[in-house]
Motif scaffolding. Sequence first.
Motif, PDB file in Angstrom:
ATOM      1  N   ARG A 178       0.809  -1.221   0.000  1.00  0.00           N
ATOM      2  CA  ARG A 178       0.000   0.000   0.000  1.00  0.00           C
ATOM      3  C   ARG A 178       0.840   1.268   0.000  1.00  0.00           C
ATOM      4  NH1 ARG A 178      -2.046  -3.763   3.184  1.00  0.00           N
ATOM      5  NH2 ARG A 178      -3.981  -4.744   2.494  1.00  0.00           N
ATOM      6  N   THR A 179       2.137   1.124  -0.274  1.00  0.00           N
ATOM      7  CA  THR A 179       3.007   2.270  -0.498  1.00  0.00           C
ATOM      8  C   THR A 179       3.553   2.173  -1.919  1.00  0.00           C
ATOM      9  OG1 THR A 179       3.652   2.437   1.823  1.00  0.00           O
ATOM     10  CG2 THR A 179       5.102   3.461   0.211  1.00  0.00           C
ATOM     11  N   LEU A 180       3.266   3.171  -2.728  1.00  0.00           N
ATOM     12  CA  LEU A 180       3.714   3.178  -4.120  1.00  0.00           C
ATOM     13  C   LEU A 180       5.143   3.698  -4.193  1.00  0.00           C
ATOM     14  CD1 LEU A 180       3.099   2.848  -7.155  1.00  0.00           C
ATOM     15  CD2 LEU A 180       2.253   5.208  -7.132  1.00  0.00           C
ATOM     16  N   ILE A 217      21.438   7.664  -5.111  1.00  0.00           N
ATOM     17  CA  ILE A 217      20.271   8.462  -4.744  1.00  0.00           C
ATOM     18  C   ILE A 217      20.667   9.901  -4.464  1.00  0.00           C
ATOM     19  CG2 ILE A 217      18.429   8.727  -3.037  1.00  0.00           C
ATOM     20  CD1 ILE A 217      18.535   5.694  -2.640  1.00  0.00           C
ATOM     21  N   LYS A 218      19.979  10.826  -5.090  1.00  0.00           N
ATOM     22  CA  LYS A 218      20.163  12.251  -4.827  1.00  0.00           C
ATOM     23  C   LYS A 218      19.321  12.673  -3.627  1.00  0.00           C
ATOM     24  CE  LYS A 218      19.550  16.749  -7.134  1.00  0.00           C
ATOM     25  NZ  LYS A 218      19.173  17.402  -8.418  1.00  0.00           N
ATOM     26  N   ARG A 219      18.067  12.295  -3.625  1.00  0.00           N
ATOM     27  CA  ARG A 219      17.191  12.552  -2.487  1.00  0.00           C
ATOM     28  C   ARG A 219      16.007  11.600  -2.558  1.00  0.00           C
ATOM     29  NH1 ARG A 219      15.946  16.907  -5.926  1.00  0.00           N
ATOM     30  NH2 ARG A 219      13.760  16.923  -6.612  1.00  0.00           N
ATOM     31  N   VAL A 220      15.293  11.503  -1.456  1.00  0.00           N
ATOM     32  CA  VAL A 220      14.088  10.686  -1.365  1.00  0.00           C
ATOM     33  C   VAL A 220      12.959  11.563  -0.856  1.00  0.00           C
ATOM     34  CG1 VAL A 220      13.016   8.643  -0.356  1.00  0.00           C
ATOM     35  CG2 VAL A 220      15.461   8.650  -0.826  1.00  0.00           C
ATOM     36  N   GLU A 221      11.830  11.543  -1.552  1.00  0.00           N
ATOM     37  CA  GLU A 221      10.642  12.289  -1.144  1.00  0.00           C
ATOM     38  C   GLU A 221       9.584  11.284  -0.708  1.00  0.00           C
ATOM     39  OE1 GLU A 221      11.458  15.504  -4.756  1.00  0.00           O
ATOM     40  OE2 GLU A 221       9.853  14.013  -4.900  1.00  0.00           O
ATOM     41  N   ILE A 222       9.092  11.424   0.508  1.00  0.00           N
ATOM     42  CA  ILE A 222       8.093  10.495   1.032  1.00  0.00           C
ATOM     43  C   ILE A 222       6.824  11.267   1.348  1.00  0.00           C
ATOM     44  CG2 ILE A 222       7.535   8.833   2.839  1.00  0.00           C
ATOM     45  CD1 ILE A 222      10.487   8.253   3.116  1.00  0.00           C
ATOM     46  N   LEU A 223       5.780  10.988   0.599  1.00  0.00           N
ATOM     47  CA  LEU A 223       4.470  11.570   0.841  1.00  0.00           C
ATOM     48  C   LEU A 223       3.715  10.671   1.807  1.00  0.00           C
ATOM     49  CD1 LEU A 223       2.015  13.439   0.265  1.00  0.00           C
ATOM     50  CD2 LEU A 223       1.501  11.940  -1.677  1.00  0.00           C
ATOM     51  N   ALA A 237      -1.325   4.185   1.496  1.00  0.00           N
ATOM     52  CA  ALA A 237      -0.586   4.699   2.653  1.00  0.00           C
ATOM     53  C   ALA A 237       0.292   5.890   2.293  1.00  0.00           C
ATOM     54  CB  ALA A 237       0.272   3.598   3.266  1.00  0.00           C
ATOM     55  N   GLY A 238       0.717   5.982   1.042  1.00  0.00           N
ATOM     56  CA  GLY A 238       1.583   7.072   0.643  1.00  0.00           C
ATOM     57  C   GLY A 238       2.411   6.722  -0.574  1.00  0.00           C
ATOM     58  N   VAL A 239       3.352   7.598  -0.887  1.00  0.00           N
ATOM     59  CA  VAL A 239       4.198   7.459  -2.077  1.00  0.00           C
ATOM     60  C   VAL A 239       5.635   7.765  -1.686  1.00  0.00           C
ATOM     61  CG1 VAL A 239       4.684   8.329  -4.398  1.00  0.00           C
ATOM     62  CG2 VAL A 239       2.319   8.133  -3.616  1.00  0.00           C
ATOM     63  N   MET A 240       6.560   6.962  -2.184  1.00  0.00           N
ATOM     64  CA  MET A 240       7.990   7.217  -2.011  1.00  0.00           C
ATOM     65  C   MET A 240       8.602   7.434  -3.386  1.00  0.00           C
ATOM     66  SD  MET A 240      10.967   4.762  -0.411  1.00  0.00           S
ATOM     67  CE  MET A 240      10.004   4.482   1.072  1.00  0.00           C
ATOM     68  N   ASN A 241       9.161   8.621  -3.595  1.00  0.00           N
ATOM     69  CA  ASN A 241       9.797   8.957  -4.867  1.00  0.00           C
ATOM     70  C   ASN A 241      11.302   9.012  -4.664  1.00  0.00           C
ATOM     71  OD1 ASN A 241      10.152   9.772  -7.555  1.00  0.00           O
ATOM     72  ND2 ASN A 241      10.033  11.936  -7.017  1.00  0.00           N
ATOM     73  N   ILE A 242      12.024   8.153  -5.361  1.00  0.00           N
ATOM     74  CA  ILE A 242      13.483   8.075  -5.260  1.00  0.00           C
ATOM     75  C   ILE A 242      14.073   8.840  -6.442  1.00  0.00           C
ATOM     76  CG2 ILE A 242      15.461   6.517  -5.220  1.00  0.00           C
ATOM     77  CD1 ILE A 242      13.405   4.363  -4.182  1.00  0.00           C
ATOM     78  N   VAL A 243      14.716   9.955  -6.156  1.00  0.00           N
ATOM     79  CA  VAL A 243      15.292  10.809  -7.191  1.00  0.00           C
ATOM     80  C   VAL A 243      16.772  10.460  -7.337  1.00  0.00           C
ATOM     81  CG1 VAL A 243      15.708  13.172  -7.939  1.00  0.00           C
ATOM     82  CG2 VAL A 243      13.645  12.621  -6.616  1.00  0.00           C
TER      83      VAL A 243
END
Length: 912
Positions: A178-180, A217-223, A237-243
């Motif tokens: 449930r986390t994209l 990884i440059k940064r990680v954004e977790i919504l 549950a949310g979204v994790m974007n790996i930049v």
Amino acid sequence: MKHFSLSLLVVACWLLPGLATAQTVTGTVTESGQPIVGATISAGATGTVSDVDGTYELSLRNAGTYTLTVSYIGYGSQTREFTLAAGETVTWNVSLEGGATNLEELVVVGSRTAPRSSTTSPLPVDVFTSDDLTATGQQTFDKALQYRVPSFNTVQTPVNDATSLLDPYEIRNMGPSRTLILVNGKRKNMSALLYTQTSPGRGETGADISAIPTDAIKRVEILRDGASAQYGSDAIAGVMNIVLKDNAEDGSVTLRTGITTEGDGEQFGIALNNGTNIGETGFINYTIDLSKIGQANRPGMVDAAGEAADFGASIEDVRAFLSRYPDARNINASPETTASKFVVNFGSDVSDNTEFYGNAAYVYKKVNSFANYRTPYWRTLADFPYLADFFPDGPNGEYIGYVPTFEGNLNDYHGTVGFLTRKDDWIADVSFTTGGNEQTYTVSNSHNRNSTLNPDGTFKYRENSPITFDPGGTRFTHNVGNIDITRRLSDMVGIAFGAEFRNESFTVIEGDLASYEDGGADSFSGNDPRNSGTFDRYNFGGYADAAFDFTEDFLINATVRLENYSDFGNAFVYKVSSRYKFAEDQVTLRASFSTGFKAPSLHQIYTQKAQYSFVPGSGIQVGGLISNVSREARLLGLPALEPEKSTNFTVGVGLRPNSDLSITLDYYNIKVEDRIILSTEIGSTDAGNTPLDNLLAQNNLSDLSFFVNGLDTRTSGIDFVSSYRGLRFGDRSLVVNLSGNYTLQNERIGAVKNPEIVAGAGQSVANPTQEALFFTSRPKYKAILGIDYDLEKVGFSLNNTLFGPTEFRQQGLATGLYTEFETKVVTDLSIFYRLTEKFTLQFNANNVFNVLPEWNFKSESPAGDALLNNPAALQNQSNLITFNQRYSQMTYDGFHFSQLGTILTLSGSLRF
């Protein structure tokens, strides 16, 4: 191993050549005096990011004139031209201002239109840089997040077969599915692994984030909010974007080594990250990471009386064996793991208004682990006389039992190519993404003990059995096409819309005949061809998003999405979020309401297999997992799986009373209807004449399980994140970060939704053990207190992670009892020393005080009180749930921090 690793580190650093004098731009990036972490400073294809205190250093290869740009998501960019002489260093300090109209930057998770900063955004978003993750000293990306994000949890299970390849993780107690997971904003493929053992995450799958090297990884954004309307299924549950890193000029090589204070679990790794220009406007950045982690073993001391009772063995024989091997020769804790990882990120302007971009990754991982040791009183020579010839492993060549191995091979890949075009104030992003994950297994040092006879009267297996088996495996692939279009219509209105097409394929790879026939290999049965094959589906979705800035302070964002799946039909979801700033932007109120969905995975729909598992009080049993589209499911009248439906509500506040202090506090409430679960093991009925009984008898199974939309659940809690930089020593600040998550509610709503065949048998698809996995096997609360101080040459980071209590009700545990893991604090220390401008040494001591998981029995009734006051009965219960103390430290449901104790690591990093 340790001495070899350290020697190689020194030699490699000595051999690397010196670098020519470069031209350098240095400075800080702030907003209202507050440092901005992760801002991008670029000169054409060359770039870097700002550090934790907002500082940056950009090296330029040649003397000359450069146009520098400083940008960050949600802020207006600043540009300045510099003419640099050879070897010259200049300083440029930049103060950025928030800008809702800036759509030319990377779109952050949470909105398809204009991004915002973490304290002023309408949604809770965490941003972590590569340095944040590296400072934890953890071996993999998922374990680093465990010590950075309070609402993120992952476990490492002691003996769970294929689970040793990939540990389950989750955000906000919602399960891994449930986390994209996104990579550079594009959906990453799911793993081929379906968790089926009794551990958190049972019955689910998720993307393999441990496969992503931290150096890439440059940064990680977790919504931390539901986002199905923006991104589709799996984002409840949310979204994790790996930049990924996009630096075209600078690079680094890092050597790392480590060991536990018990002298095992040796680590060795090397990672290279580098970039180069493609023509005048392009870049390519690549990372290669090679690593080896040795086996660490933490078995319990096995109880003789429990063993004798469970296996019907002579207590004298058991004691004689355990006197020589107190741990019954069990091997569990952390398997030997070898991994090679490759990631590349690239982009280039193909015209004045169009950019071509892409990224790709390939990961290979090999894991060597073990099943439970088969003692000579468990698999006896009286029952299997040929074992004396198969496993003559004793000191004098005698039979002393055997331990089946479980060897896993994981291949994971993903890649994206796309075009980003800006024309007449429109921004169009067109991309194609592909990805896949394959896991195949080998079982060695085992046998097929079935007594099937050949036509000539000889045994087909037993003494004629192979000792190495190919059980097959699983494979998952997907292909995704995206079109995303955005435009700022005015200073007040921004819009976005787009579409996504995705096809998915799940393959069950059949095993060799001996691995599955008549029970198959002892420890892990292979895939029967009747249950194998390739299964596909596709879906098409579209969304529309609009952001309305009614004033500079008041924002409303709305999104709607419609999805159509080939196997179950349509899903319509929406989301509304808002933000209001006042007190000169020192206070931000925010809230969101959304609906969501999670499609049943192909793994859940089509997996069917025989499965070995530990059943308390009965030892290792063979059960059956049947799919919802099988003949067996029709005989039992099991319903087809439907998508889960969710309702998310979040309300919070962001505070920035001054430039040194920032605070966010968010309340969340997630309701999930028709939650998909893997049922508990359903056994035979008292009557013994139902279709359920017949199916069990015909397939020689002790029980069966299946997937079902079995529960409605509600999860609510509070997230707190704060940072203070006001403690100054000289010209440097001591940074204090405090964050936490507290679960207020995590429970079932209403009755369990039992199929008729189960209800008629007086059983349930969700017994207390299952519900404990869903609701109480994660920490009730978790908090992280971090202190960072960075001087010119040396710095340190001290993190204290509080893991709150967890409760569990193991299958077979007596009525009135449950187990509770104690609240613990794990302390991690990181120290780095810059020997030169380019070379840095970093030392990490993880779990400095050697804190280990501990659990105790708790009572919930007078019957439980009586057991707590009866040492003999309590010992019997302890034996029941730990397989006679094989897992005495952590029980069989998993644990939330490492049972390996203190781990020491040393790394050396050279930038070039």
